[in-house]
Write a protein that holds these residues in place. Structure first.
Motif, PDB file in Angstrom:
ATOM      1  N   GLY A 101      -5.250  35.593  19.447  1.00 55.08           N
ATOM      2  CA  GLY A 101      -4.865  34.415  18.683  1.00 55.08           C
ATOM      3  C   GLY A 101      -4.968  33.180  19.547  1.00 55.08           C
ATOM      4  O   GLY A 101      -5.039  33.269  20.778  1.00 55.08           O
TER       5      GLY A 101
ATOM      6  N   GLY B  60      -9.270  21.740  13.739  1.00 57.04           N
ATOM      7  CA  GLY B  60     -10.692  21.521  13.647  1.00 57.04           C
ATOM      8  C   GLY B  60     -11.430  22.856  13.721  1.00 57.04           C
ATOM      9  O   GLY B  60     -10.802  23.914  13.861  1.00 57.04           O
ATOM     10  N   ASP B  61     -12.771  22.804  13.653  1.00 57.25           N
ATOM     11  CA  ASP B  61     -13.565  24.029  13.668  1.00 57.25           C
ATOM     12  C   ASP B  61     -13.822  24.541  15.083  1.00 57.25           C
ATOM     13  O   ASP B  61     -14.397  25.616  15.254  1.00 57.25           O
ATOM     14  CB  ASP B  61     -14.889  23.817  12.936  1.00 57.25           C
ATOM     15  CG  ASP B  61     -14.707  23.726  11.431  1.00 57.25           C
ATOM     16  OD1 ASP B  61     -15.571  23.149  10.763  1.00 57.25           O
ATOM     17  OD2 ASP B  61     -13.676  24.234  10.937  1.00 57.25           O
TER      18      ASP B  61
ATOM     19  N   LEU C 200       4.591  30.461  10.239  1.00 59.53           N
ATOM     20  CA  LEU C 200       3.457  30.008   9.440  1.00 59.53           C
ATOM     21  C   LEU C 200       2.406  31.117   9.375  1.00 59.53           C
ATOM     22  O   LEU C 200       2.292  31.936  10.287  1.00 59.53           O
ATOM     23  CB  LEU C 200       2.809  28.764  10.062  1.00 59.53           C
ATOM     24  CG  LEU C 200       3.706  27.570  10.377  1.00 59.53           C
ATOM     25  CD1 LEU C 200       4.280  27.661  11.798  1.00 59.53           C
ATOM     26  CD2 LEU C 200       2.940  26.259  10.227  1.00 59.53           C
TER      27      LEU C 200
ATOM     28  N   TYR D  85      -1.787  31.423   8.849  1.00 56.12           N
ATOM     29  CA  TYR D  85      -3.062  30.727   8.803  1.00 56.12           C
ATOM     30  C   TYR D  85      -4.144  31.732   8.421  1.00 56.12           C
ATOM     31  O   TYR D  85      -4.082  32.915   8.765  1.00 56.12           O
ATOM     32  CB  TYR D  85      -3.403  30.110  10.164  1.00 56.12           C
ATOM     33  CG  TYR D  85      -2.679  28.830  10.467  1.00 56.12           C
ATOM     34  CD1 TYR D  85      -1.391  28.830  10.970  1.00 56.12           C
ATOM     35  CD2 TYR D  85      -3.297  27.599  10.251  1.00 56.12           C
ATOM     36  CE1 TYR D  85      -0.722  27.645  11.245  1.00 56.12           C
ATOM     37  CE2 TYR D  85      -2.644  26.404  10.537  1.00 56.12           C
ATOM     38  CZ  TYR D  85      -1.363  26.442  11.028  1.00 56.12           C
ATOM     39  OH  TYR D  85      -0.712  25.261  11.304  1.00 56.12           O
TER      40      TYR D  85
ATOM     41  N   LYS E   6      -8.390  32.376   8.539  1.00 55.21           N
ATOM     42  CA  LYS E   6      -9.542  31.896   9.303  1.00 55.21           C
ATOM     43  C   LYS E   6     -10.808  32.615   8.857  1.00 55.21           C
ATOM     44  O   LYS E   6     -10.888  33.848   8.898  1.00 55.21           O
ATOM     45  CB  LYS E   6      -9.317  32.105  10.807  1.00 55.21           C
ATOM     46  CG  LYS E   6     -10.405  31.499  11.671  1.00 55.21           C
ATOM     47  CD  LYS E   6     -10.158  31.749  13.135  1.00 55.21           C
ATOM     48  CE  LYS E   6     -11.243  31.101  13.997  1.00 55.21           C
ATOM     49  NZ  LYS E   6     -12.609  31.484  13.621  1.00 55.21           N
TER      50      LYS E   6
ATOM     51  N   ALA F 151     -16.457  31.129  12.290  1.00 56.34           N
ATOM     52  CA  ALA F 151     -17.021  29.847  12.714  1.00 56.34           C
ATOM     53  C   ALA F 151     -16.274  28.633  12.137  1.00 56.34           C
ATOM     54  O   ALA F 151     -16.802  27.514  12.166  1.00 56.34           O
ATOM     55  CB  ALA F 151     -18.502  29.743  12.378  1.00 56.34           C
ATOM     56  N   GLU F 152     -15.084  28.858  11.618  1.00 59.80           N
ATOM     57  CA  GLU F 152     -14.251  27.748  11.152  1.00 59.80           C
ATOM     58  C   GLU F 152     -12.907  27.792  11.857  1.00 59.80           C
ATOM     59  O   GLU F 152     -12.497  28.824  12.390  1.00 59.80           O
ATOM     60  CB  GLU F 152     -14.035  27.817   9.634  1.00 59.80           C
ATOM     61  CG  GLU F 152     -15.295  27.609   8.819  1.00 59.80           C
ATOM     62  CD  GLU F 152     -15.004  27.585   7.323  1.00 59.80           C
ATOM     63  OE1 GLU F 152     -15.966  27.623   6.550  1.00 59.80           O
ATOM     64  OE2 GLU F 152     -13.812  27.542   6.946  1.00 59.80           O
ATOM     65  N   GLY F 153     -12.202  26.661  11.816  1.00 61.54           N
ATOM     66  CA  GLY F 153     -10.865  26.657  12.379  1.00 61.54           C
ATOM     67  C   GLY F 153      -9.862  27.294  11.435  1.00 61.54           C
ATOM     68  O   GLY F 153     -10.130  27.461  10.247  1.00 61.54           O
ATOM     69  N   PRO F 154      -8.688  27.684  11.951  1.00 58.77           N
ATOM     70  CA  PRO F 154      -7.641  28.243  11.087  1.00 58.77           C
ATOM     71  C   PRO F 154      -7.197  27.215  10.043  1.00 58.77           C
ATOM     72  O   PRO F 154      -7.093  26.029  10.349  1.00 58.77           O
ATOM     73  CB  PRO F 154      -6.505  28.554  12.069  1.00 58.77           C
ATOM     74  CG  PRO F 154      -7.146  28.631  13.413  1.00 58.77           C
ATOM     75  CD  PRO F 154      -8.276  27.658  13.371  1.00 58.77           C
TER      76      PRO F 154
ATOM     77  N   PHE G  57      -4.155  26.265   7.322  1.00 59.54           N
ATOM     78  CA  PHE G  57      -2.759  26.543   6.983  1.00 59.54           C
ATOM     79  C   PHE G  57      -2.651  27.118   5.582  1.00 59.54           C
ATOM     80  O   PHE G  57      -3.272  26.636   4.630  1.00 59.54           O
ATOM     81  CB  PHE G  57      -1.941  25.255   7.085  1.00 59.54           C
ATOM     82  CG  PHE G  57      -0.548  25.381   6.532  1.00 59.54           C
ATOM     83  CD1 PHE G  57      -0.208  24.760   5.340  1.00 59.54           C
ATOM     84  CD2 PHE G  57       0.405  26.131   7.196  1.00 59.54           C
ATOM     85  CE1 PHE G  57       1.063  24.877   4.822  1.00 59.54           C
ATOM     86  CE2 PHE G  57       1.680  26.261   6.683  1.00 59.54           C
ATOM     87  CZ  PHE G  57       2.012  25.631   5.499  1.00 59.54           C
TER      88      PHE G  57
ATOM     89  N   PHE H 204      -3.667  34.924  10.615  1.00 63.20           N
ATOM     90  CA  PHE H 204      -2.842  34.808  11.812  1.00 63.20           C
ATOM     91  C   PHE H 204      -1.420  34.444  11.421  1.00 63.20           C
ATOM     92  O   PHE H 204      -1.193  33.534  10.613  1.00 63.20           O
ATOM     93  CB  PHE H 204      -3.382  33.721  12.739  1.00 63.20           C
ATOM     94  CG  PHE H 204      -4.670  34.088  13.424  1.00 63.20           C
ATOM     95  CD1 PHE H 204      -5.880  33.639  12.926  1.00 63.20           C
ATOM     96  CD2 PHE H 204      -4.661  34.865  14.574  1.00 63.20           C
ATOM     97  CE1 PHE H 204      -7.068  33.970  13.558  1.00 63.20           C
ATOM     98  CE2 PHE H 204      -5.852  35.201  15.213  1.00 63.20           C
ATOM     99  CZ  PHE H 204      -7.054  34.748  14.697  1.00 63.20           C
TER     100      PHE H 204
ATOM    101  N   PHE I  64       0.851  32.385  18.447  1.00 55.80           N
ATOM    102  CA  PHE I  64       0.109  33.158  17.458  1.00 55.80           C
ATOM    103  C   PHE I  64       0.102  34.649  17.778  1.00 55.80           C
ATOM    104  O   PHE I  64       0.142  35.048  18.944  1.00 55.80           O
ATOM    105  CB  PHE I  64      -1.356  32.693  17.406  1.00 55.80           C
ATOM    106  CG  PHE I  64      -1.588  31.401  16.681  1.00 55.80           C
ATOM    107  CD1 PHE I  64      -1.443  30.192  17.337  1.00 55.80           C
ATOM    108  CD2 PHE I  64      -1.967  31.400  15.348  1.00 55.80           C
ATOM    109  CE1 PHE I  64      -1.672  28.996  16.674  1.00 55.80           C
ATOM    110  CE2 PHE I  64      -2.208  30.203  14.687  1.00 55.80           C
ATOM    111  CZ  PHE I  64      -2.055  29.000  15.350  1.00 55.80           C
ATOM    112  N   GLY I  65      -0.023  35.461  16.711  1.00 56.86           N
ATOM    113  CA  GLY I  65      -0.370  36.857  16.876  1.00 56.86           C
ATOM    114  C   GLY I  65      -1.876  36.992  17.037  1.00 56.86           C
ATOM    115  O   GLY I  65      -2.607  35.996  17.008  1.00 56.86           O
ATOM    116  N   LYS I  66      -2.341  38.243  17.189  1.00 58.36           N
ATOM    117  CA  LYS I  66      -3.764  38.464  17.418  1.00 58.36           C
ATOM    118  C   LYS I  66      -4.579  38.450  16.137  1.00 58.36           C
ATOM    119  O   LYS I  66      -5.806  38.444  16.191  1.00 58.36           O
ATOM    120  CB  LYS I  66      -3.978  39.805  18.126  1.00 58.36           C
ATOM    121  CG  LYS I  66      -3.518  39.827  19.566  1.00 58.36           C
ATOM    122  CD  LYS I  66      -3.886  41.140  20.241  1.00 58.36           C
ATOM    123  CE  LYS I  66      -3.500  41.118  21.705  1.00 58.36           C
ATOM    124  NZ  LYS I  66      -3.889  42.360  22.396  1.00 58.36           N
TER     125      LYS I  66
END
Lengths: 115, 114
Positions: free
Chosen positions: A42, A107-108, B34, B36, B38, B41-44, B46, B89, B104-106
């Motif tokens: 993570g 962001g990405d 929280l 998330y 994912k 190739a993108e961000g997490p 919410f 996540f 964060f967790g894995k």
């Protein structure tokens, strides 16, 4: 609203070279974070800024990593010199204000590969 | 020392059924949690959150349950849809004092089977 912008998307360098990443947070977001995500893990917090001040950099390897947010808006993260174990995705996030219930928006990321 | 643990690396669920993702934490100072989502190739992104003063929070198809005594939370997705296939996540933080970086967790890779 526009999201968190990061560049470059990908970077390949050799070990011992230096590299810099750029982040522009969501407009009006005072708090900015840099995270490192190694494959299979993570995200891990590296540093948190509130406006242009550092709130938490306890997990930043300060012998090689540095970050700044001089005008309280965009930010750069630098690695010098890079090691093989720095291969990761570097994520920038922002929130309206830290310490409350506002979620962080990511962001990405920049995918860094060290040869 | 992992303070947030997601013990299932992957989970496969049939479309239309309920998906249940689990998360355990060890730090009793965490007071905000929280989830998330994912995509590659993108961000997490919410998804949903819950404060430690609550035991349930619901948002459309997503519900998060918190069991403070067991230091356990879960995310329920019902009904599961193909677009829910992603890595999820679990994250936690301590509010107040300014420093509120997420731990964060894995992650759990959720696969929705048609």
């Amino acid at each position: 609203e526009a999201g968190v912008a990061q560049s470059p998307r990908y970077k390949i360098i050799e070990k011992r070279q230096s590299v810099a990443f750029w982040c522009n947070p969501i407009s009006g977001h005072a708090t900015l974070y840099w995270y490192q995500q190694i494959l299979g893990q993570g995200p891990k917090l590296l540093i948190q800024f509130q406006n242009n001040g550092v709130v938490d950099d306890s997990q930043l390897p300060k012998d090689r990593f540095s970050a700044e947010r001089l005008k309280g808006v965009d930010s750069t993260l630098k690695i010098q010199p890079a090691k093989l174990e720095d291969s990761a995705v570097y994520l920038c996030a922002s929130s309206f204000a830290g310490g409350n219930n506002q979620p962080q928006h990511f962001g990405d990321g920049t995918r860094l590969s060290i040869l | 020392d992992q303070q947030v643990k997601q013990n299932s690396p992957s989970l496969s669920v049939q479309e239309g059924r309920i998906s249940i993702l689990n998360c355990d934490y060890t730090n009793s100072m965490f007071d905000y949690f929280l989830w998330y989502k994912k995509y590659p190739a993108e961000g997490p992104t919410f998804l949903i959150s819950i404060s430690s003063i609550k035991d349930k929070n619901e948002d459309g198809r997503f519900t998060v349950f918190l069991n403070k005594s067991a230091k356990h939370l879960s995310l329920h997705i019902v009904p599961s849809q193909p677009g829910d296939s992603a890595v999820y996540f679990c994250a936690a933080k301590v509010r107040g004092g300014g420093a509120d970086g997420l731990t964060f967790g894995k992650g759990t890779h959720l696969i929705i089977q048609p």
